[in-house]
Design a protein around this motif. Structure first.
Motif, mmCIF file in Angstrom:
data_model
loop_
_atom_site.group_PDB
_atom_site.id
_atom_site.type_symbol
_atom_site.label_atom_id
_atom_site.label_comp_id
_atom_site.label_asym_id
_atom_site.label_seq_id
_atom_site.Cartn_x
_atom_site.Cartn_y
_atom_site.Cartn_z
ATOM 1 N N ALA A 46 3.761 10.696 -6.593
ATOM 2 C CA ALA A 46 5.288 11.197 -7.015
ATOM 3 C C ALA A 46 4.705 12.329 -7.877
ATOM 4 N N PRO A 47 5.540 13.469 -7.973
ATOM 5 C CA PRO A 47 5.289 14.448 -9.152
ATOM 6 C C PRO A 47 5.588 14.030 -10.495
ATOM 7 N N GLN A 48 4.485 14.365 -11.275
ATOM 8 C CA GLN A 48 4.683 13.720 -12.495
ATOM 9 C C GLN A 48 5.562 14.902 -13.380
ATOM 10 N N ALA A 49 6.478 14.707 -14.067
ATOM 11 C CA ALA A 49 7.265 15.433 -14.665
ATOM 12 C C ALA A 49 6.690 15.714 -16.171
ATOM 13 N N ALA A 50 7.103 16.885 -16.671
ATOM 14 C CA ALA A 50 6.248 17.256 -17.975
ATOM 15 C C ALA A 50 6.972 16.510 -19.003
ATOM 16 N N ILE A 53 0.673 -1.163 0.071
ATOM 17 C CA ILE A 53 0.245 0.025 -0.069
ATOM 18 C C ILE A 53 0.796 1.289 -0.006
ATOM 19 N N LEU A 54 1.880 1.220 0.769
ATOM 20 C CA LEU A 54 2.941 2.398 0.873
ATOM 21 C C LEU A 54 3.570 2.500 -0.574
ATOM 22 N N ARG A 55 3.886 1.366 -1.171
ATOM 23 C CA ARG A 55 4.595 1.693 -2.546
ATOM 24 C C ARG A 55 3.599 2.230 -3.584
#
Length: 120
Positions: free
Chosen positions: A86-90, A77-79
């Motif tokens: 996680a921020p998605q890079a453009a 679940i943590l994974r």
């Protein structure tokens, strides 16, 4: 002073205070005072002792201060949470370097909206 688990971890490895002291370059009385909580256990010393006892530094601390182990289900679940958080890079790979980078200032004409009369 705070209790620690040095004696427990040392004896589990069948090591005497003298052996541990010799390996660390300390006196046996220094180890004895650490184990009794009569001497402070600083971060640098924790790192050295934990390496010699082959444990993580936090394992030298009292059991109630240590983090709880998580189950394989909790780990999954943590994974998943970390993956989605996680921020998605453009992704700019589809833009060719020859495209004009100036914004399009001409707007295409929009037809006027017709009011919805629903047959009235």
């Amino acid at each position: 002073m705070t209790a620690n688990r040095i004696k427990e971890l040392r004896t589990n490895r069948k090591m005497t205070q003298k052996e541990l002291a010799d390996r660390l370059g300390l006196s046996q009385s220094h180890i004895a005072m650490l184990e009794k909580g009569e001497r402070s256990l600083d971060i640098d010393l924790m790192a050295i002792i934990s390496k010699e006892l082959d444990v993580r530094p936090y394992e030298l601390l009292p059991q109630e201060w240590q983090p709880e182990e998580i189950s394989p289900e909790e780990r999954e679940i943590l994974r998943m949470i970390r993956k989605t958080a996680a921020p998605q890079a453009a992704d700019n790979r589809n833009i060719s370097p020859t495209q004009d980078s100036a914004p399009d200032t001409q707007l295409s004409p929009q037809p006027p909206l017709k009011p919805n009369t629903n047959g009235r």
